[in-house]
Structure formats: structure tokens, C-alpha cells
Scaffold this motif. Structure first.
Motif, PDB file in Angstrom:
ATOM      1  N   ALA A 193       0.734  -1.231  -0.318  1.00  0.00           N
ATOM      2  CA  ALA A 193       0.462  -0.072   0.087  1.00  0.00           C
ATOM      3  C   ALA A 193       0.925   1.436   0.092  1.00  0.00           C
ATOM      4  O   ALA A 193       0.189   2.680  -1.010  1.00  0.00           O
ATOM      5  N   SER A 194       1.648   1.391   0.438  1.00  0.00           N
ATOM      6  CA  SER A 194       2.988   2.347   0.622  1.00  0.00           C
ATOM      7  C   SER A 194       3.485   2.231  -1.063  1.00  0.00           C
ATOM      8  O   SER A 194       3.494   4.130  -1.070  1.00  0.00           O
ATOM      9  N   LEU A 198       3.252   5.724  -3.142  1.00  0.00           N
ATOM     10  CA  LEU A 198       3.844   6.916  -4.314  1.00  0.00           C
ATOM     11  C   LEU A 198       3.737   6.420  -5.717  1.00  0.00           C
ATOM     12  O   LEU A 198       3.781   7.551  -6.224  1.00  0.00           O
ATOM     13  N   PHE A 199       3.409   5.452  -5.982  1.00  0.00           N
ATOM     14  CA  PHE A 199       3.522   5.935  -7.230  1.00  0.00           C
ATOM     15  C   PHE A 199       2.675   5.986  -8.103  1.00  0.00           C
ATOM     16  O   PHE A 199       2.350   6.342  -9.285  1.00  0.00           O
ATOM     17  N   LEU A 200       1.292   5.682  -7.191  1.00  0.00           N
ATOM     18  CA  LEU A 200      -0.056   6.715  -7.982  1.00  0.00           C
ATOM     19  C   LEU A 200      -0.552   7.532  -7.656  1.00  0.00           C
ATOM     20  O   LEU A 200      -1.222   8.310  -6.859  1.00  0.00           O
ATOM     21  N   SER A 201       1.169   8.637  -7.214  1.00  0.00           N
ATOM     22  CA  SER A 201       0.039  10.477  -6.661  1.00  0.00           C
ATOM     23  C   SER A 201       1.445  11.269  -7.179  1.00  0.00           C
ATOM     24  O   SER A 201       2.031  10.205  -8.496  1.00  0.00           O
ATOM     25  N   SER A 202       0.495  12.211  -7.688  1.00  0.00           N
ATOM     26  CA  SER A 202       1.875  13.409  -7.986  1.00  0.00           C
ATOM     27  C   SER A 202       3.681  14.139  -7.191  1.00  0.00           C
ATOM     28  O   SER A 202       4.265  14.628  -8.023  1.00  0.00           O
ATOM     29  N   VAL A 203       3.480  12.817  -6.237  1.00  0.00           N
ATOM     30  CA  VAL A 203       5.156  12.535  -6.387  1.00  0.00           C
ATOM     31  C   VAL A 203       6.203  12.148  -7.562  1.00  0.00           C
ATOM     32  O   VAL A 203       7.166  12.997  -8.185  1.00  0.00           O
ATOM     33  N   MET A 216      -8.527  10.735 -11.346  1.00  0.00           N
ATOM     34  CA  MET A 216      -9.132  10.939 -10.835  1.00  0.00           C
ATOM     35  C   MET A 216      -8.755   9.875  -9.297  1.00  0.00           C
ATOM     36  O   MET A 216      -9.053  10.410  -7.778  1.00  0.00           O
ATOM     37  N   ILE A 217      -7.743   8.874  -9.547  1.00  0.00           N
ATOM     38  CA  ILE A 217      -7.302   7.950  -8.714  1.00  0.00           C
ATOM     39  C   ILE A 217      -6.173   8.773  -8.145  1.00  0.00           C
ATOM     40  O   ILE A 217      -6.029   8.553  -6.580  1.00  0.00           O
ATOM     41  N   PHE A 218      -5.560   9.644  -9.222  1.00  0.00           N
ATOM     42  CA  PHE A 218      -4.059  10.204  -8.704  1.00  0.00           C
ATOM     43  C   PHE A 218      -4.690  11.055  -7.059  1.00  0.00           C
ATOM     44  O   PHE A 218      -3.998  11.819  -6.477  1.00  0.00           O
ATOM     45  N   MET A 219      -5.789  12.041  -7.844  1.00  0.00           N
ATOM     46  CA  MET A 219      -6.398  13.122  -7.346  1.00  0.00           C
ATOM     47  C   MET A 219      -6.621  12.878  -5.970  1.00  0.00           C
ATOM     48  O   MET A 219      -6.301  13.367  -4.678  1.00  0.00           O
ATOM     49  N   LEU A 220      -7.700  11.647  -5.389  1.00  0.00           N
ATOM     50  CA  LEU A 220      -7.911  11.167  -4.841  1.00  0.00           C
ATOM     51  C   LEU A 220      -7.317  10.429  -3.440  1.00  0.00           C
ATOM     52  O   LEU A 220      -7.128  10.158  -2.202  1.00  0.00           O
ATOM     53  N   ASN A 221      -6.045  10.832  -4.173  1.00  0.00           N
ATOM     54  CA  ASN A 221      -4.231   9.874  -3.314  1.00  0.00           C
ATOM     55  C   ASN A 221      -4.452  10.817  -2.069  1.00  0.00           C
ATOM     56  O   ASN A 221      -3.988  11.865  -2.594  1.00  0.00           O
ATOM     57  N   PRO A 222      -4.319  10.934  -0.936  1.00  0.00           N
ATOM     58  CA  PRO A 222      -3.675  12.137  -0.010  1.00  0.00           C
ATOM     59  C   PRO A 222      -2.429  12.137   0.172  1.00  0.00           C
ATOM     60  O   PRO A 222      -1.774  13.073   0.384  1.00  0.00           O
ATOM     61  N   VAL A 223      -1.433  11.865  -0.855  1.00  0.00           N
ATOM     62  CA  VAL A 223      -0.327  12.460  -1.093  1.00  0.00           C
ATOM     63  C   VAL A 223      -0.066  13.624  -2.248  1.00  0.00           C
ATOM     64  O   VAL A 223       0.775  14.545  -1.934  1.00  0.00           O
ATOM     65  N   SER A 224      -0.505  13.263  -2.830  1.00  0.00           N
ATOM     66  CA  SER A 224      -1.205  14.622  -4.400  1.00  0.00           C
ATOM     67  C   SER A 224      -0.836  15.450  -3.867  1.00  0.00           C
ATOM     68  O   SER A 224      -0.262  16.214  -4.152  1.00  0.00           O
ATOM     69  N   PHE A 225      -1.699  15.631  -3.140  1.00  0.00           N
ATOM     70  CA  PHE A 225      -2.034  17.105  -2.754  1.00  0.00           C
ATOM     71  C   PHE A 225      -1.214  17.942  -2.493  1.00  0.00           C
ATOM     72  O   PHE A 225      -0.331  19.058  -2.364  1.00  0.00           O
ATOM     73  N   ILE A 226      -0.660  16.917  -1.249  1.00  0.00           N
ATOM     74  CA  ILE A 226       0.430  17.218  -0.063  1.00  0.00           C
ATOM     75  C   ILE A 226       1.729  17.834  -0.393  1.00  0.00           C
ATOM     76  O   ILE A 226       3.067  18.611  -0.379  1.00  0.00           O
ATOM     77  N   ALA A 227       2.351  16.585  -1.736  1.00  0.00           N
ATOM     78  CA  ALA A 227       3.150  16.928  -2.465  1.00  0.00           C
ATOM     79  C   ALA A 227       3.279  17.663  -3.077  1.00  0.00           C
ATOM     80  O   ALA A 227       4.461  18.438  -3.466  1.00  0.00           O
TER      81      ALA A 227
END
Length: 274
Positions: A193-194, A198-203, A216-227
Motif C-alpha cells: 500500500a505504501s 508513491l507511484f499513484l501520486s503526483s510525487v 481521479m485515482i491520483f487526485m484522491l491519493n492523500p499524498v498528491s495534494f500535499i506533494a
């Protein structure tokens, strides 16, 4: 009566921290020192390891992803800098996820001590993670000064970007610490999951480069917005999205309270399982 109980319940996780502040400080010190116990470089590894980890990702993804980052192309910012800025908040949530399943399972002696507040364990873990995140920030600033000769003054906003994802990580820690007592396979799932976060985010990739059907998958990732907010203040010199951070913090707080309530409701059975 219920109205009076509501504020007390909301303050419970933080009152716990205040009451046991000395214990939290000692456990945090042990967490920080214990991570590199026995290593010749000791705490110096907290500065060295980000360079090594970043080098692997920069080599593996730099030539592929670097040219697809419009802002990096326009400003000439190295891909390693863009990647590192997004990794800083990711590490906070990832570390909370991967370390929390061992909080209770790895400390059976604490479970048998009735007077020990088990719900306190995620706090020192989180503070040690934030300490290492601060080391990552120092490494990032040194790298940027060395590679580009500049540093954005908006770095002062970084605590406001990190705190929301730290709150979320605290809630995740209470959930996973409890669930892993009853289902030991959680530790295997959390690693996958970790990496997915990482790989399904805007990191790793700019949101604009993600195909519309997967965005939408990337946008719902809790890491994307903060990154994205971390990059805005660390690299592009922009103020963060305050309303977005406020909304994120509200959701993170709700998740934190849910995680704390779940832990408190399930901890009475820990001794029977361990």
C-alpha cells in the motif's frame, strides 16, 4: 451532559500527550537513537540516507519523468530537486504506515503493564519521523543551494504543509497498530500500500501528464495534494493553497479521531491475543 463530554473527547488524544510529555520525550529519544544504533555513523545516517535513496530514484526515473515536468523544464530545475520536494511529505505518511503495525505487537511487555497507556505509542513514533523529515529538509536545502544556488523564502510555510499529513499519519498509526494485533498479515499488505501511494501520486509524475481516465485515482491519493503544495513552497516560491490545506486538515482530524476511537475500543483485547 453529552455537550460537556464532547470537548473532553476531542481533547483526549492531546491531553494524553500533555500528561505524559516526559515519557513521550524519552520514547522519542529512544526512537531516534535506536534507528541507527550500532552503526558507525550513528545519527549522521539521517543525513546520508536521503542522498542515497534519492539517487536511486533520480537515476531510475529522472531520464523518463524529468522531461515531462513543465515547471522543471521552464525553470531548468533538476528532476532530483523536484522529486525530493515531493518525497518529503510522502516519507511522513509512508513511515507511519510501515512502522505502526509493530507498535503494539513489537512491545508485548507494555501490553502486560496495565498502567502503561498503549494509545501513547504512536506519538513518539510520529515525532521521530518528523525529526528525520527535518533532516530531509536540511538535505534538500543544501542540495538546492549546491545545484541551483538559490532557496525559496516560502520554505517557512513548510510546517503548515507537513502538519496535515502528519495528523493523517497519526490516525493511520492508531488504526494499523490495533488491527495488526488481530491480523498479522497487515504488515505484508502495508508495504504494498505504501508503494502504491508513491507511484499513484503526483510525487513521481505531474498531474497534467496523467491520462484523464486515471487522474481521479491520483487526485484522491492523500499524498498528491500535499506533494504539490510542498513543491509550490520549496521550489516555485508560491504560497500554499490555504483553503485546500484547511479542508485537508479537517478530513485528517476526522480520520485521526476515528483511529484513536478504534484503538481505544479494541485495546482491551490486546492482552488476550498477545
Amino acid at each position: 451532559m453529552h455537550i460537556l463530554k464532547a470537548p473532553a473527547a476531542l481533547l483526549a488524544p492531546f491531553r494524553l500527550l500533555a500528561v505524559h510529555s516526559a515519557l513521550v520525550a524519552e520514547l522519542t529519544r529512544r526512537e531516534v537513537n535506536g534507528r541507527y544504533r550500532g552503526a558507525n555513523l550513528g545519527l549522521f545516517w539521517s543525513l546520508v540516507s536521503p542522498f542515497l535513496f534519492l539517487g536511486i530514484y533520480a537515476i531510475a526515473f529522472g531520464t523518463v519523468m524529468g522531461g515531462r515536468w513543465p515547471e522543471a523544464q521552464a525553470s531548468g530545475t533538476p528532476f532530483s530537486i523536484v522529486l525530493f520536494a515531493g518525497m518529503i511529505p510522502y516519507f511522513v505518511l509512508s513511515e507511519c504506515m510501515t512502522r505502526s503495525p509493530e507498535l503494539v505487537v513489537g512491545n508485548p511487555a507494555y501490553v502486560k503493564r496495565v498502567v502503561f497507556p498503549l494509545e501513547l505509542l504512536p506519538w513518539p513514533m510520529l515525532f521521530s519521523i518528523l525529526f528525520h523529515s527535518a533532516m530531509n529538509v536540511l538535505v534538500f536545502l543544501a542540495m538546492r543551494l549546491a545545484m541551483e544556488g538559490q532557496m525559496a523564502w516560502t520554505v517557512v510555510y513548510l510546517p503548515f504543509v507537513i502538519i496535515p499529513i502528519a495528523i493523517l499519519g497519526l490516525g493511520v498509526s492508531w488504526f494499523l497498530a490495533s488491527i495488526s494485533v488481530y491480523f498479522r498479515d497487515v504488515r505484508q499488505v502495508v508495504g504494498l500500500a505504501s508503494m502504491s501511494l508513491l507511484f499513484l501520486s503526483s510525487v513521481m509524475v505531474p498531474m497534467a501528464a496523467v491520462p484523464e481516465r486515471y487522474r481521479m485515482i491520483f487526485m484522491l491519493n492523500p499524498v498528491s495534494f500535499i506533494a504539490e503544495q510542498a513543491r509550490a513552497i520549496l521550489i516555485w516560491g508560491q504560497a500554499p493553497d490555504w483553503m485546500g490545506l484547511l479542508g485537508y486538515t479537517m478530513v485528517a482530524l476526522a480520520f485521526m479521531y476515528a483511529g484513536y476511537a478504534w484503538f481505544m475500543a479494541t485495546k482491551r483485547g490486546f492482552a488476550d491475543v498477545l
